[in-house]
Write an enzyme that holds these catalytic residues in place. Structure first.
Site, PDB file in Angstrom:
ATOM      1  NE  ARG A 193      34.738  -3.797  68.004  1.00 34.07           N
ATOM      2  CZ  ARG A 193      35.180  -3.700  69.253  1.00 34.07           C
ATOM      3  NH1 ARG A 193      35.105  -4.735  70.069  1.00 34.07           N
ATOM      4  NH2 ARG A 193      35.690  -2.568  69.697  1.00 34.07           N
ATOM      5  NE  ARG A 219      31.676 -13.350  71.134  1.00 37.49           N
ATOM      6  CZ  ARG A 219      32.879 -13.126  71.670  1.00 37.49           C
ATOM      7  NH1 ARG A 219      33.754 -12.386  71.015  1.00 37.49           N
ATOM      8  NH2 ARG A 219      33.214 -13.640  72.828  1.00 37.49           N
ATOM      9  CB  SER A 261      38.975  -2.527  77.092  1.00 41.53           C
ATOM     10  OG  SER A 261      40.328  -2.807  76.811  1.00 41.53           O
ATOM     11  NE  ARG A 310      30.091  -7.545  75.544  1.00 41.79           N
ATOM     12  CZ  ARG A 310      31.145  -8.334  75.322  1.00 41.79           C
ATOM     13  NH1 ARG A 310      31.981  -8.612  76.304  1.00 41.79           N
ATOM     14  NH2 ARG A 310      31.369  -8.824  74.117  1.00 41.79           N
ATOM     15  CD  GLU A 319      36.594  -6.295  76.954  1.00 35.96           C
ATOM     16  OE1 GLU A 319      36.652  -5.231  76.316  1.00 35.96           O
ATOM     17  OE2 GLU A 319      37.036  -7.380  76.516  1.00 35.96           O
TER      18      GLU A 319
END
Length: 421
Positions: free
Chosen positions: A258, A273, A348, A385, A345
């Site tokens: 990403r 991130r 998900s 993460r 988070e």
């Protein structure tokens, strides 16, 4: 994409969905007008083509002046048919493009509002209590010889890192545990490609022309995936699935990429991130009427994994305005991060209903013999993460970290000890 029948039969449902997402609901009127124009043009084309076929038979039975007149009319008709066909095709293209730009219909049970309007469904586990100042994951990771962001930046730039020594072992342990759980639950393990064609990205619901988060290789016209949801969703594109075999469940292990284009200045420390990470992703194809129940199953499997790595977390019902394009409803699990004093988070799971399947033409055949789109769902089972939460929640005063019991057979250690320098 949305079902055109829903647009025609219940436009107010789409209007309500658009408003819930914070999107312009006037698009509904534009779609209705375009759809009506397309159907009218298609009807005109079919009527003219029928007349053309009938004219051909009349010409073959006629002679003399009558035949000359019919041939003249046939020539006129051929031009009209060609023009009508072109207009119908042009309107079909415009309609397809307009419909493809509309996000999925929001589940009516999803909370209204934006990013901060989620609803907490439950909190699980006790937050750790330390008699010392807890270190953050990067401090711990550097002491353990587990994370090296300095050399990651030297080699690849900002937001890249090396997992080294026990860091690499911890990630492999976590992902192997996730894959083992998935296989035991009946998922087919998959290692999918991480480069996909534009149709796979668009079919999954990404607007590749405008999405700044996606890495694109222009020379090959291929995209690096940000989640293995993309190749898994496209795995059965243009296929009719055996209804009796549903649900089909896959667990994809892949690296994910990403650009984090919109996150300048956010989470620049550590590995929260980043541009590249690894993940085990669950993906399910099921009958639409079973999708809500399947969604709860995926959430339960995520919670089972979080219990195995002994993390305190909460489950939130994501508000409509914070849903991705494909999701009708989404549940996030957020782990407690001691150094930040807040939840972040870590998993998900989204119910995408028939939205992706309609774009990718993944169907099943009903009892009446007709084909219908399936429903698709996805959910994170473990990702890089998680290392952040595992290190911080299981740290000790001397900088060592206790390995959760379920991970010890994979890591080969009970405790991660600081490296002597």
């Amino acid at each position: 994409m949305i079902d055109l029948r829903t647009l025609r039969e219940d436009p107010d449902r789409l209007r309500a969905s658009q408003r819930a997402r914070g999107e312009d609901d006037s698009i509904v009127d534009s779609l209705l007008e375009l759809d009506a124009s397309h159907r009218s043009a298609l009807s005109s084309f079919e009527s003219l083509r029928a007349e053309q076929k009938s004219m051909g038979k009349s010409v073959s039975r006629s002679s003399g002046a009558e035949k000359d007149a019919l041939l003249s009319r046939a020539k006129e008709l051929a031009a009209q048919v060609k023009a009508a066909e072109a207009e119908a095709e042009a309107l079909a293209g415009r309609l397809d493009a307009a419909v493809a730009a509309v996000p999925n219909l929001v589940d009516e049970a999803a909370p209204h509002g934006g990013e901060d309007d989620y609803v907490v469904l439950e909190e699980v586990g006790a937050k750790p209590s330390f008699d010392f100042e807890p270190r953050d994951h990067l401090d711990l990771g550097e002491r353990l010889g587990a994370i090296d962001t300095e050399r990651g930046a030297k080699v690849s730039g900002a937001r890249f890192f090396f997992l080294t020594g026990v860091g690499a072992r911890l990630q492999l342990a976590m992902l192997n545990l996730a894959m083992q759980q998935a296989v035991e639950a009946g998922f087919v393990p998959m290692i999918p490609p991480v480069l996909v064609k534009p149709d796979a990205m668009r079919g999954t619901g990404f607007q590749v022309e405008h999405d700044k988060e996606i890495y694109h290789l222009p020379e090959d016209d291929l995209y690096l995936v940000g989640t293995s949801e993309v190749p898994l969703a496209a795995y059965h594109a243009d296929e009719i699935l055996d209804t009796t075999a549903l649900p089909l469940r896959y667990a994809g292990w892949s690296s994910c990429f990403r650009r984090e284009a919109g996150s300048y200045g956010k989470d620049t420390r550590g590995i929260i991130r980043v541009h590249q990470f690894d993940k085990v992703e669950m993906f399910s194809f099921c009958r639409p009427e079973d999708a809500a129940e399947e969604h709860r199953r995926l959430l339960a499997w995520e919670q089972a994994m979080l219990a195995k790595v002994e993390l305190p977390y909460r489950v939130i019902d994501v508000a409509a305005g914070d849903l991705g394009t494909s999701a009708a409803r989404k549940f996030d699990c957020e782990a407690w991060i001691p150094s930040q004093g807040r939840y972040r988070e870590v998993t998900s799971t989204s119910n995408c209903t028939e939205f992706q399947a309609r774009r990718l033409s993944v169907r099943h055949r009903g009892e009446d013999g007709k084909t219908r789109p399936v429903a698709t769902l996805n959910g994170t089972l473990a990702t890089t993460r998680w290392i952040v939460a595992i290190l911080e929640n299981h740290q000790r005063a001397d900088g060592s970290v206790v390995v959760p019991a379920a991970l010890r057979p994979y890591v080969g250690l009970d405790v991660l000890e600081p490296v002597k320098k």
